[in-house]
Design an enzyme around this catalytic site. Structure first.
Site, PDB file in Angstrom:
ATOM      1  N   GLU A  11      37.761 -40.891 -46.774  1.00 36.62           N
ATOM      2  CA  GLU A  11      38.955 -41.533 -46.207  1.00 36.62           C
ATOM      3  C   GLU A  11      39.777 -40.432 -45.535  1.00 36.62           C
ATOM      4  OE1 GLU A  11      42.013 -42.880 -45.134  1.00 36.62           O
ATOM      5  OE2 GLU A  11      41.782 -44.571 -46.520  1.00 36.62           O
ATOM      6  N   ALA A  13      42.819 -40.061 -44.998  1.00 37.15           N
ATOM      7  CA  ALA A  13      44.082 -39.683 -45.641  1.00 37.15           C
ATOM      8  C   ALA A  13      43.855 -38.796 -46.858  1.00 37.15           C
ATOM      9  CB  ALA A  13      44.842 -40.941 -46.066  1.00 37.15           C
ATOM     10  N   SER A  14      42.603 -38.646 -47.266  1.00 43.09           N
ATOM     11  CA  SER A  14      42.269 -37.964 -48.517  1.00 43.09           C
ATOM     12  C   SER A  14      42.188 -36.446 -48.366  1.00 43.09           C
ATOM     13  CB  SER A  14      40.929 -38.507 -49.048  1.00 43.09           C
ATOM     14  OG  SER A  14      40.361 -37.652 -50.005  1.00 43.09           O
ATOM     15  N   THR A  15      42.979 -35.751 -49.152  1.00 37.77           N
ATOM     16  CA  THR A  15      42.987 -34.288 -49.115  1.00 37.77           C
ATOM     17  C   THR A  15      41.640 -33.699 -49.533  1.00 37.77           C
ATOM     18  OG1 THR A  15      43.939 -34.336 -51.343  1.00 37.77           O
ATOM     19  CG2 THR A  15      45.453 -34.050 -49.510  1.00 37.77           C
ATOM     20  N   SER A  17      38.751 -35.114 -49.491  1.00 40.56           N
ATOM     21  CA  SER A  17      37.699 -35.428 -48.519  1.00 40.56           C
ATOM     22  C   SER A  17      37.637 -34.360 -47.430  1.00 40.56           C
ATOM     23  CB  SER A  17      37.942 -36.802 -47.879  1.00 40.56           C
ATOM     24  OG  SER A  17      37.748 -37.846 -48.795  1.00 40.56           O
TER      25      SER A  17
END
Length: 200
Positions: A11, A13-15, A17
């Site tokens: 995703e 928005a995922s740090t 990731s």
């Protein structure tokens, strides 16, 4: 004989990731496996869990730890980092561009560059002009790509990915699926690869 394949659910928005996106391609090449890139949206899944925001915002102590941890781990992996002014960001348009172009050789560069502008350059990835600039830097035509990504057919593909993630029991990102088994978190990437290789 085809190479074993690891499904990488991420995703924008995922740090964490971002960490995986920055190292998974070289690691996969080293280990002789293929990566199936699976963008999805965490918002609907968080909503299922009764959350209206990132858990890193809902639980400030956890969030404070995450940003420090991200600073350490980006340094470890040689990735640029600067805490964004807005978190989480809306990665919907970036995810649509990605899912519409998964067969293109430049798509993994787009994924990583999008994470970099978000998590090291304080830019807003929901802004079409920001995404257009990334596409231009990769030698692509932003107008055509963005237009195609906004088709109903492509929007449905992203919805289907998100629904599939829900059915697989994915509750966060990054996640990895190996033979139906879930591994969650950037720090489980090596475990997921080892598990995949042991069963291939």
């Amino acid at each position: 004989m085809s190479k074993p394949t690891l499904s990488f659910w991420f995703e924008f928005a995922s740090t964490y990731s971002y960490l995986t996106a920055g190292r998974i391609k070289s690691l996969a090449e080293k280990e002789g496996i293929l990566i199936e890139w699976k963008p999805f949206l965490l918002g609907p899944i968080f909503k299922d869990q009764g959350m209206s925001d990132s858990p890193f915002n809902l639980f400030p102590t956890k969030g404070k730890y995450m940003w420090k941890d991200l600073e350490r781990r980006t340094e470890k992996y040689g990735l640029p980092f600067s805490k964004p002014d807005t978190f989480p960001q809306n990665g919907l348009k970036a995810a649509r561009i990605t899912i519409a172009n998964l067969d293109k050789p430049w798509v993994h560069h787009f994924i990583l560059e999008t994470y970099k502008v978000e998590f090291s350059q304080k830019q807003d990835i929901s802004n079409v002009s920001v995404l257009s600039q990334i596409l231009k830097s990769l030698g692509q035509n932003p107008e055509n790509i963005i237009s195609t990504s906004e088709s109903d057919e492509n929007k449905n593909k992203l919805r289907e990915n998100t629904e599939q993630a829900r059915k697989l029991g994915i509750f966060g990102a990054p996640s990895f699926i190996v033979n139906g088994e879930l591994f969650w978190g950037d720090d489980r990437l090596e475990d997921a690869i080892e598990f995949l290789k042991s069963r291939s």
